[in-house]
Structure formats: structure tokens, C-alpha cells
Design an enzyme around this catalytic site. Structure first.
Site, PDB file in Angstrom:
ATOM      1  N   GLY A  36      62.940  13.866  44.276  1.00  0.00           N
ATOM      2  CA  GLY A  36      64.182  13.867  45.053  1.00  0.00           C
ATOM      3  C   GLY A  36      63.985  13.430  46.487  1.00  0.00           C
ATOM      4  O   GLY A  36      62.973  12.817  46.832  1.00  0.00           O
ATOM      5  N   LEU A  67      65.737  11.107  47.843  1.00  0.00           N
ATOM      6  CA  LEU A  67      65.562   9.712  47.436  1.00  0.00           C
ATOM      7  C   LEU A  67      65.760   8.742  48.599  1.00  0.00           C
ATOM      8  O   LEU A  67      66.587   8.961  49.475  1.00  0.00           O
ATOM      9  CB  LEU A  67      66.545   9.373  46.307  1.00  0.00           C
ATOM     10  CG  LEU A  67      66.415  10.226  45.037  1.00  0.00           C
ATOM     11  CD1 LEU A  67      67.404   9.750  43.979  1.00  0.00           C
ATOM     12  CD2 LEU A  67      65.004  10.217  44.476  1.00  0.00           C
ATOM     13  N   HIS A 102      62.381   4.802  45.942  1.00  0.00           N
ATOM     14  CA  HIS A 102      62.788   5.349  44.639  1.00  0.00           C
ATOM     15  C   HIS A 102      63.810   4.432  43.969  1.00  0.00           C
ATOM     16  O   HIS A 102      63.759   4.199  42.766  1.00  0.00           O
ATOM     17  CB  HIS A 102      63.443   6.729  44.809  1.00  0.00           C
ATOM     18  CG  HIS A 102      62.545   7.790  45.363  1.00  0.00           C
ATOM     19  ND1 HIS A 102      62.742   8.352  46.608  1.00  0.00           N
ATOM     20  CD2 HIS A 102      61.463   8.418  44.845  1.00  0.00           C
ATOM     21  CE1 HIS A 102      61.826   9.275  46.825  1.00  0.00           C
ATOM     22  NE2 HIS A 102      61.029   9.334  45.770  1.00  0.00           N
ATOM     23  N   GLN A 116      51.868  21.058  41.820  1.00  0.00           N
ATOM     24  CA  GLN A 116      51.090  19.928  42.351  1.00  0.00           C
ATOM     25  C   GLN A 116      50.939  19.998  43.864  1.00  0.00           C
ATOM     26  O   GLN A 116      50.265  19.169  44.460  1.00  0.00           O
ATOM     27  CB  GLN A 116      51.691  18.591  41.925  1.00  0.00           C
ATOM     28  CG  GLN A 116      52.957  18.203  42.672  1.00  0.00           C
ATOM     29  CD  GLN A 116      53.549  16.914  42.140  1.00  0.00           C
ATOM     30  OE1 GLN A 116      53.928  16.839  40.971  1.00  0.00           O
ATOM     31  NE2 GLN A 116      53.627  15.885  42.974  1.00  0.00           N
ATOM     32  N   LYS A 156      52.873   2.919  45.819  1.00  0.00           N
ATOM     33  CA  LYS A 156      52.666   3.786  46.981  1.00  0.00           C
ATOM     34  C   LYS A 156      51.687   4.913  46.648  1.00  0.00           C
ATOM     35  O   LYS A 156      50.865   5.297  47.466  1.00  0.00           O
ATOM     36  CB  LYS A 156      54.037   4.331  47.407  1.00  0.00           C
ATOM     37  CG  LYS A 156      54.035   5.595  48.212  1.00  0.00           C
ATOM     38  CD  LYS A 156      53.930   5.276  49.663  1.00  0.00           C
ATOM     39  CE  LYS A 156      53.969   6.486  50.562  1.00  0.00           C
ATOM     40  NZ  LYS A 156      53.972   7.787  49.989  1.00  0.00           N
ATOM     41  N   ASP A 157      51.804   5.453  45.430  1.00  0.00           N
ATOM     42  CA  ASP A 157      50.892   6.506  44.967  1.00  0.00           C
ATOM     43  C   ASP A 157      49.947   5.878  43.942  1.00  0.00           C
ATOM     44  O   ASP A 157      50.027   6.148  42.743  1.00  0.00           O
ATOM     45  CB  ASP A 157      51.685   7.661  44.370  1.00  0.00           C
ATOM     46  CG  ASP A 157      52.613   8.279  45.398  1.00  0.00           C
ATOM     47  OD1 ASP A 157      52.134   9.047  46.240  1.00  0.00           O
ATOM     48  OD2 ASP A 157      53.820   7.956  45.396  1.00  0.00           O
ATOM     49  N   SER A 179      58.779   7.068  52.449  1.00  0.00           N
ATOM     50  CA  SER A 179      58.333   8.319  51.845  1.00  0.00           C
ATOM     51  C   SER A 179      59.367   9.390  52.160  1.00  0.00           C
ATOM     52  O   SER A 179      59.984   9.362  53.237  1.00  0.00           O
ATOM     53  CB  SER A 179      56.980   8.719  52.440  1.00  0.00           C
ATOM     54  OG  SER A 179      56.715  10.085  52.211  1.00  0.00           O
ATOM     55  N   SER A 180      59.536  10.316  51.238  1.00  0.00           N
ATOM     56  CA  SER A 180      60.469  11.423  51.487  1.00  0.00           C
ATOM     57  C   SER A 180      60.031  12.219  52.710  1.00  0.00           C
ATOM     58  O   SER A 180      60.850  12.844  53.387  1.00  0.00           O
ATOM     59  CB  SER A 180      60.529  12.355  50.269  1.00  0.00           C
ATOM     60  OG  SER A 180      60.859  11.615  49.126  1.00  0.00           O
TER      61      SER A 180
HETATM   62  P1  AMP Z   1      58.075  11.168  44.756  1.00  0.00           P
HETATM   63  O1  AMP Z   1      59.502  11.581  44.750  1.00  0.00           O
HETATM   64  O2  AMP Z   1      57.478  11.053  46.115  1.00  0.00           O
HETATM   65  O3  AMP Z   1      57.238  11.946  43.770  1.00  0.00           O
HETATM   66  O4  AMP Z   1      58.079   9.671  44.217  1.00  0.00           O
HETATM   67  C1  AMP Z   1      58.648   9.341  42.966  1.00  0.00           C
HETATM   68  C2  AMP Z   1      58.208   7.953  42.582  1.00  0.00           C
HETATM   69  O5  AMP Z   1      58.659   7.029  43.573  1.00  0.00           O
HETATM   70  C3  AMP Z   1      56.683   7.822  42.512  1.00  0.00           C
HETATM   71  O6  AMP Z   1      56.343   7.002  41.397  1.00  0.00           O
HETATM   72  C4  AMP Z   1      56.354   7.164  43.822  1.00  0.00           C
HETATM   73  O7  AMP Z   1      55.153   6.407  43.784  1.00  0.00           O
HETATM   74  C5  AMP Z   1      57.557   6.259  44.002  1.00  0.00           C
HETATM   75  N1  AMP Z   1      57.700   5.891  45.419  1.00  0.00           N
HETATM   76  C6  AMP Z   1      57.683   6.724  46.493  1.00  0.00           C
HETATM   77  N2  AMP Z   1      57.783   6.025  47.644  1.00  0.00           N
HETATM   78  C7  AMP Z   1      57.852   4.724  47.288  1.00  0.00           C
HETATM   79  C8  AMP Z   1      57.946   3.493  48.013  1.00  0.00           C
HETATM   80  N3  AMP Z   1      57.983   3.483  49.340  1.00  0.00           N
HETATM   81  N4  AMP Z   1      57.993   2.339  47.318  1.00  0.00           N
HETATM   82  C9  AMP Z   1      57.943   2.343  45.962  1.00  0.00           C
HETATM   83  N5  AMP Z   1      57.853   3.463  45.214  1.00  0.00           N
HETATM   84  C10 AMP Z   1      57.795   4.635  45.857  1.00  0.00           C
END
Ligand code: AMP
Length: 282
Positions: free
Chosen positions: A31, A33, A37, A61, A149-150, A185-186
Site C-alpha cells: 500500500g 501506492l 506501484h 517481514q 527496485k527490490d 518508495s512509500s
Molecule cells: P512495496 O509496497 O514497497 O512492497 O512494493 C510493492 C511492489 O512494488 C514491489 O514489487 C516493489 O518492488 C514495487 N515497487 C516499489 N517501488 C517501485 C518503483 N519505484 N518502481 C517500480 N516498482 C516499485
């Protein structure tokens, strides 16, 4: 967009979709977002018939309790963004729904989690593996989308999916950045203005490292130069900079032994921990 909180309801719906011959794309998120995302959602909407986005802040995690407490949550805004992006289903279960019992099962990803994020956040990928495998079992997607990103998470999920014979394709989507290069990034919303300005140096450091490697500099020299560059920003605290193999993520000594390199960085801007990476062919 349909919203499900219970796995049983989602399962019934997805069974109907599968019977109708529709393919399913899954985008797991926590979330808060942003456009990163949404790039995953948009690709899934293009490539699969039904897109399921999960929003679940997975407590196991988080290796730091404060980080979990401070993790941004914007459910109404998220729902609106997903609807506008054409997402078909939002799955937002409670912690009890995903963890009806304390888990006994523990993942271990060997060498893949002994470096970088796995080293500095022990147990993090164990939590990621468990929640992603639960989501794979519930949704049974044809395609599952993750962000570069990850990168370490991507490599771990690719291997987990192959090792456990999950019948799906893992799709990795390029990192979406702010105009000044900072990876979205969130956690960026928690950056104080000064830290936000300096945070872009992490990306600049990666670019500096990549350019030096492409000019033929030794990884050890590049490492020292990049570290010195980050030290010139008083608000940044470098945790690691690694020049690694793009597939195994193990540190690289001789560039010519590798097809693809991953330059990976992690550090604190103020009290916010940020990560970023670049992949480059050599
Ligand atoms: P998260 O909500 O941070 O767990 O991210 C959910 C998904 O979105 C994961 O697969 C992240 O790698 C991807 N994500 C997060 N930030 C970015 C970004 N800046 N560009 C592309 N994908 C992202």
C-alpha cells in the site's frame, strides 16, 4: 473494482474467472501506492485479463518494530489510484486472515539472502517468502509482477517460484523514479526536506559507479570512490554499496567474469532507510 478482505471470497471469484478462460495477474504491495506501484498494475492490466492487487503490510517481514509502526497507510487514496489504473480486484486482508496461526514454516534462501538486504535485515526475506507464497496459493496467478527496485526480492521470488513449482511467470518491472532520479518508495513521504534533497545522491552514486565500471575501472576502486562520494553528503549514512552479479547477487571481483552487473546501494537519509540499484550489461 471489487474489494475482498477474505481469501475464501476471493477464491470463489477467481475460480469463476479461470473457468471463463481469463488469465490472472497479481501485484503484491504493502500500500501507500505511488507511480512505481502503478507501473506494475498498468503492465498487469495490459498483459493479463484480470489484475489482482494485494495490499497487506506484512508484519513478519519488518525487522524493526518502529519501521512497521511508522509504515505509511493511505487506504482510501490507494483504492482510488487502483480504480483509475483499471485494476479489477483489490485484496486487502487482515493480519488474522493471512496468519490464522503463528507460522512454523520458515524459508531459507541460502547465499541469495546472505548478502545486502538479507544480511542487514536478517529474517526479512523469510517473511517475504512466506507472505508471497501464501498470496501465490490464494490467487494462483498466471503472472506475478515485482519491481526491480527490490532486486534481491525479485531474485529470491524467481527462485522460490521455480523451486516450489509455482505455475506462474515472475515479471520484473523497471524502477520508476522521481525527476531528480530518486527511486519512488512509500517511505519517501517520511523524508524531511533536507534529507529529501540529499536522498537523490544514492542514485547519483549508482550512476557514478556504473560509469566508472563501463570505463574499465576495477570494482574495488569503484567501491571506494562511490563510498567517498556518499560521504560528502552529511545527511546520508551509507549502509552498503555492492557491485554484484546481476543473477546471483554475489560480490564481483573481476568484471569480465560476468554478463550482467547489479550495483546496489542502501543507506539512511535522515532516519529513513532507502535502497536502490542499477543493472548494467558489461
Ligand atoms: P512495496 O509496497 O514497497 O512492497 O512494493 C510493492 C511492489 O512494488 C514491489 O514489487 C516493489 O518492488 C514495487 N515497487 C516499489 N517501488 C517501485 C518503483 N519505484 N518502481 C517500480 N516498482 C516499485
Amino acid at each position: 473494482m471489487l474489494v475482498f478482505e477474505r481469501k475464501a471470497d476471493l477464491t470463489v471469484y477467481l475460480l469463476q474467472q479461470r473457468k471463463a478462460g481469463n488469465t490472472i495477474g497479481l501485484v503484491p504491495t504493502m500500500g501507500a501506492l505511488h507511480r512505481g506501484h502503478l507501473s506494475l498494475i498498468e503492465t498487469s492490466v495490459r498483459e493479463a485479463d484480470i489484475t489482482v492487487c494485494s495490499i497487506f503490510v506484512n508484519p513478519i517481514q519488518f525487522t524493526n518494530k518502529k519501521d512497521l509502526e511508522k509504515y505509511p497507510r493511505t487506504p482510501e487514496k490507494d483504492q482510488k489510484l487502483l480504480e483509475d489504473a483499471g485494476c479489477h480486484v483489490l485484496f486487502c486482508p487482515s493480519v488474522e486472515e493471512m496468519y490464522p496461526n503463528p507460522p512454523y514454516t520458515q524459508f531459507s534462501f541460502g547465499a541469495l539472502e546472505e548478502v545486502m538486504e538479507g544480511y542487514y535485515r536478517p529474517g526479512h526475506f523469510r517473511g517475504v517468502g512466506l507472505i508471497v507464497s501464501k498470496l501465490f496459493n490464494i490467487v494462483q496467478p498466471d503472472l506475478a509482477f515485482f519491481g526491480q527496485k527490490d532486486l534481491q526480492q525479485c531474485r529470491i521470488i524467481e527462485h522460490m517460484a521455480a523451486d516450489l513449482l509455482f505455475n506462474l511467470k515472475v515479471v520484473v518491472i523497471p524502477t520508476v523514479r522521481e525527476e531528480d532520479g530518486l527511486a519512488m518508495s512509500s517511505r519517501n513521504v517520511r523524508l524531511e526536506p533536507e534529507a529529501r534533497k540529499e536522498a537523490t545522491a544514492l542514485y547519483k552514486a549508482l550512476c557514478l559507479g556504473r560509469d566508472m565500471l563501463l570505463k574499465g575501472e576495477e570494482p574495488s576502486v569503484v567501491g571506494r570512490e562511490v563510498e567517498a562520494f556518499v560521504r560528502t553528503f552529511p545527511g546520508l549514512q551509507l549502509e552498503y554499496f555492492s557491485i554484484a552479479d546481476g543473477g546471483t547477487l554475489q560480490p564481483v571481483k573481476v568484471v569480465s567474469d560476468h554478463k550482467q552487473l547489479a550495483l546496489c546501494i542502501a543507506g539512511y537519509a535522515g532516519d529513513v532507510r532507502l535502497i536502490d540499484n542499477l543493472l548494467t550489461e558489461v
